[in-house]
Enzyme design. Structure first.
Site: not given
Ligand code: NAD
Ligand code: MG
Length: 300
Positions: A192, A205
């Protein structure tokens, strides 16, 4: 003030604009649910045409049911990969991706598994090999975030959950998968922009996201001789279920407004970077972090 450039996707007759503000919304659960979001995140760019870059490859994507993982899954399918999507329990969201992947003509195994379980990695590898016989790509992408106003507000339980899902699971799943990878195969970890910014309310985080960058570099060194590449993608603010599930309704309204591009990214805007790193297009890239953040950080 200059009006931000609003990109669009779709054909000239079906042209869609990317939203720059959002209706206030909050979900009282994590992981959040994509089907409840308004507007729906854009996970597929119809102008993205696959050219067989991942033909015959098997890709495991954690958090592949929604958000960034979902967009990567659809692009991978367009490039000819068959998929394994790991997620906690968001069955309806997962079914949507499975339908999209199957419509493209690829196979899609859904694995609802809690990645906090010590043997999750072994379970995922066993089910993948039973179904497809081999593994080529691992996308470690699952993540949770629980903003808190102070260090003291972060309980041991929250600390353990955040570290377990965000970095320990990457470590354990990679450890289970690596013995099955060969030269030309690849691992991509989702870190991130928080690894660089370290926002006040995301201390635990941000720590896990910094750890992912270092994990990526060390594993890349370790696997280089085997011809296995390891890289990371560092998203900025992206419109995914993580946002309404972790921030207040008011905060999500202006998500991404503080970036130089003055808007949040949509999941489809990340997908080509995962394809680059997972495919032979990225054959000389390893140990790197690619930043997709609307210019939020310009150096790292
Ligand atoms: P999202 O909620 O769609 O994806 C996160 C996923 O993590 C969920 O779909 C869920 O199934 C999975 N998850 C959480 N806890 C779990 C567990 N205990 N067991 C199995 N699966 C689990 O949101 P996203 O934003 O697409 O996140 C994907 C990645 O991107 C993450 O690592 C997040 O930190 C990172 N990220 C997101 C952003 C943003 O702005 N959305 C920014 C930087 C980084
Ligand atoms: Mg989800």
């Amino acid at each position: 003030m200059m009006k931000p450039v609003i990109p669009y996707y779709g054909s000239m007759t079906d042209c869609k604009e990317v939203p720059i503000t959002f209706p206030p919304q909050h979900q009282d659960r994590q992981p959040g649910l994509e089907y409840l979001m308004n507007p729906q995140p854009i996970f597929d760019n119809p102008n993205y045409i696959g050219t067989g870059k991942l033909t015959g490859k098997i890709a495991i994507i954690t958090g592949g049911d929604s958000g960034i993982g979902r967009a990567a899954a659809v692009a991978f399918a367009k490039e000819g990969a068959d998929l394994v999507l790991v997620y906690l329990n968001e069955n309806q969201d997962a079914k949507t991706v499975q339908d999209a992947v199957q419509k493209i003509g690829r196979r899609c195994l859904l694995l609802p598994i809690d990645l906090r379980e010590r043997n999750a990695g072994e379970q995922i590898v066993t089910r993948t090999l039973e179904t497809y016989g081999h593994i080529n790509i691992l996308i470690n992408n699952a993540g949770v975030q629980f903003p808190q106003p102070s260090l003291e507000a972060i309980t041991d339980q929250q600390l353990e959950t955040t570290f377990n899902v965000n970095i320990e699971s990457f470590f354990r799943l990679s450890r289970a998968v690596v013995p099955h990878l060969h030269s030309g195969d690849s691992i991509v970890n989702t870190t991130s922009v928080q690894a660089n910014i370290g926002s006040s309310q995301l201390i635990d985080y941000a720590s896990t996201k910094g750890a992912i960058v270092s994990f990526t570099r060390a594993l890349a060194h370790n696997l280089a001789d085997k011809g296995i590449r390891v890289n990371a993608v560092a998203p900025g603010p992206i419109w995914t279920p993580l946002q309404p599930a972790s921030w207040s309704a008011d905060v999500v309204k202006t998500l991404g407004a503080d970036t130089p591009m003055k808007r949040a990214g949509q999941p489809y805007e990340l997908a080509p970077v995962y394809v680059l790193l997972a495919s032979d297009d990225g054959s000389y890239i390893t140990g790197q972090t690619i930043h997709v953040n609307g210019g939020q950080t310009m150096a790292s």
